[in-house]
Motif scaffolding. Structure first.
Motif, PDB file in Angstrom:
ATOM      1  N   GLN A 143      27.862   8.244 -56.800  1.00  0.00           N
ATOM      2  CA  GLN A 143      27.641   8.431 -55.401  1.00  0.00           C
ATOM      3  C   GLN A 143      26.295   8.054 -55.046  1.00  0.00           C
ATOM      4  OE1 GLN A 143      28.064  12.610 -55.609  1.00  0.00           O
ATOM      5  NE2 GLN A 143      30.305  12.633 -54.871  1.00  0.00           N
ATOM      6  N   ALA A 150      24.357   0.928 -50.048  1.00  0.00           N
ATOM      7  CA  ALA A 150      25.125   0.872 -48.762  1.00  0.00           C
ATOM      8  C   ALA A 150      24.041   1.275 -47.769  1.00  0.00           C
ATOM      9  CB  ALA A 150      26.105   1.744 -48.416  1.00  0.00           C
ATOM     10  N   THR A 156      27.320  -3.922 -47.426  1.00  0.00           N
ATOM     11  CA  THR A 156      28.850  -3.597 -47.177  1.00  0.00           C
ATOM     12  C   THR A 156      29.527  -2.983 -48.149  1.00  0.00           C
ATOM     13  OG1 THR A 156      29.738  -5.493 -47.644  1.00  0.00           O
ATOM     14  CG2 THR A 156      28.945  -5.404 -45.404  1.00  0.00           C
ATOM     15  N   TYR A 157      30.616  -2.121 -47.943  1.00  0.00           N
ATOM     16  CA  TYR A 157      31.587  -1.697 -48.902  1.00  0.00           C
ATOM     17  C   TYR A 157      32.012  -2.469 -49.966  1.00  0.00           C
ATOM     18  CZ  TYR A 157      32.029   2.706 -45.817  1.00  0.00           C
ATOM     19  OH  TYR A 157      31.753   3.792 -44.963  1.00  0.00           O
ATOM     20  N   ARG A 158      32.277  -3.722 -49.471  1.00  0.00           N
ATOM     21  CA  ARG A 158      32.594  -4.702 -50.299  1.00  0.00           C
ATOM     22  C   ARG A 158      31.544  -5.199 -51.308  1.00  0.00           C
ATOM     23  NH1 ARG A 158      37.572  -7.647 -49.158  1.00  0.00           N
ATOM     24  NH2 ARG A 158      37.158  -6.650 -47.308  1.00  0.00           N
ATOM     25  N   THR A 160      29.015  -3.444 -52.096  1.00  0.00           N
ATOM     26  CA  THR A 160      28.731  -2.293 -52.855  1.00  0.00           C
ATOM     27  C   THR A 160      29.660  -2.317 -53.926  1.00  0.00           C
ATOM     28  OG1 THR A 160      27.571  -1.198 -51.039  1.00  0.00           O
ATOM     29  CG2 THR A 160      28.080   0.196 -52.934  1.00  0.00           C
ATOM     30  N   VAL A 168      37.045  -1.248 -53.578  1.00  0.00           N
ATOM     31  CA  VAL A 168      36.328  -0.594 -52.271  1.00  0.00           C
ATOM     32  C   VAL A 168      36.852   0.739 -52.050  1.00  0.00           C
ATOM     33  CG1 VAL A 168      36.426  -1.422 -49.728  1.00  0.00           C
ATOM     34  CG2 VAL A 168      36.310  -3.017 -51.843  1.00  0.00           C
ATOM     35  N   PRO A 169      37.994   1.027 -52.163  1.00  0.00           N
ATOM     36  CA  PRO A 169      38.495   2.344 -51.705  1.00  0.00           C
ATOM     37  C   PRO A 169      37.788   3.415 -52.532  1.00  0.00           C
ATOM     38  CG  PRO A 169      40.539   1.022 -52.006  1.00  0.00           C
ATOM     39  CD  PRO A 169      39.311   0.133 -52.408  1.00  0.00           C
ATOM     40  N   LYS A 172      34.051   3.843 -51.028  1.00  0.00           N
ATOM     41  CA  LYS A 172      34.218   4.436 -49.822  1.00  0.00           C
ATOM     42  C   LYS A 172      34.303   5.950 -49.972  1.00  0.00           C
ATOM     43  CE  LYS A 172      36.329   1.131 -46.733  1.00  0.00           C
ATOM     44  NZ  LYS A 172      37.633   0.600 -45.945  1.00  0.00           N
ATOM     45  N   THR A 173      35.141   6.378 -50.891  1.00  0.00           N
ATOM     46  CA  THR A 173      35.406   7.814 -51.177  1.00  0.00           C
ATOM     47  C   THR A 173      34.077   8.311 -51.858  1.00  0.00           C
ATOM     48  OG1 THR A 173      37.569   7.378 -51.794  1.00  0.00           O
ATOM     49  CG2 THR A 173      36.559   9.429 -52.578  1.00  0.00           C
ATOM     50  N   ILE A 175      30.978   7.182 -51.467  1.00  0.00           N
ATOM     51  CA  ILE A 175      29.869   7.325 -50.441  1.00  0.00           C
ATOM     52  C   ILE A 175      30.053   8.646 -49.368  1.00  0.00           C
ATOM     53  CG2 ILE A 175      29.289   6.170 -48.135  1.00  0.00           C
ATOM     54  CD1 ILE A 175      29.128   3.457 -49.578  1.00  0.00           C
ATOM     55  N   ARG A 176      31.492   8.776 -48.985  1.00  0.00           N
ATOM     56  CA  ARG A 176      31.896   9.799 -48.061  1.00  0.00           C
ATOM     57  C   ARG A 176      31.649  11.134 -48.855  1.00  0.00           C
ATOM     58  NH1 ARG A 176      37.875  10.674 -47.919  1.00  0.00           N
ATOM     59  NH2 ARG A 176      37.111  12.168 -49.622  1.00  0.00           N
TER      60      ARG A 176
END
Length: 190
Positions: A143, A150, A156-158, A160, A168-169, A172-173, A175-176
């Motif tokens: 995290q 980011a 970008t997500y990609r 990172t 990528v998913p 995203k999870t 980071i969220r």
């Protein structure tokens, strides 16, 4: 009282205006002496400033000299024509002054800069930075790395995901979830 060729009695304001229209300076001097106190008085009642009333009265009297040919005695008296001209000019001046005052007020209000204490702002900023660093330490390694890349690295997500060798998913999870934990940590410390 004799009647002039234009159907107006000689010596009246109407006949003087007719003579002014023909360029008779003596007629204008006589008319000036007759109507200037009334014109000034009306301007003073409207403007309430003697200097401005004098100025507007002078403008009206000059306008009378220049536009005397426009006067038509069949539409009304010379005194009414002159008084109407003075009233309009004085009201225009009041409106003009009010508009200028409003513009100045708006400009002054728009140019105000809010003073602030830069030392206080710097101290607050340093405290917030410390809190963020402290809260970043509470995150998991993935995290913290994802958020750092980011948000601080501008990736970008990609990008990172590629740098951390993760999907990528997943990034995203992470980071969220990391942002949620940061928010909770920062709210508790306030």
């Amino acid at each position: 009282m004799t009647v002039a060729t234009n159907g107006v009695a000689e010596g009246t304001a109407e006949s003087l205006l007719h003579s002014c229209a023909l360029g008779d300076e003596e007629a204008f001097a006589t008319l000036y002496d007759r109507v200037s106190p009334r014109v000034y008085g009306l301007c003073l009642r409207i403007l309430r400033d003697p200097a401005q009333a004098e100025e507007v009265a002078q403008e009206v009297l000059i306008e009378i000299w220049r536009t005397a040919a426009r006067f038509d005695h069949r539409k009304g008296s010379a005194n009414a024509w002159i008084t109407t001209m003075a009233h309009r000019r004085a009201v225009d001046r009041v409106r003009s002054e009010q508009a200028a005052s409003d513009r100045e007020r708006r400009a002054a209000a728009g140019n105000t800069e809010v003073d602030y204490d830069s030392v206080s702002e710097q101290a607050t900023s340093k405290l917030e930075q410390r809190q963020v660093r402290r809260c970043l330490k509470t995150l998991t390694e993935l995290q913290r790395q994802a958020i750092t890349l980011a948000y601080y690295g501008g990736h970008t997500y990609r990008q990172t995901a590629k740098l951390l060798e993760a999907a990528v998913p997943t990034i995203k999870t992470r980071i969220r979830d990391g942002l949620i934990r940061l928010r909770d940590c920062l709210e508790v410390s306030r």
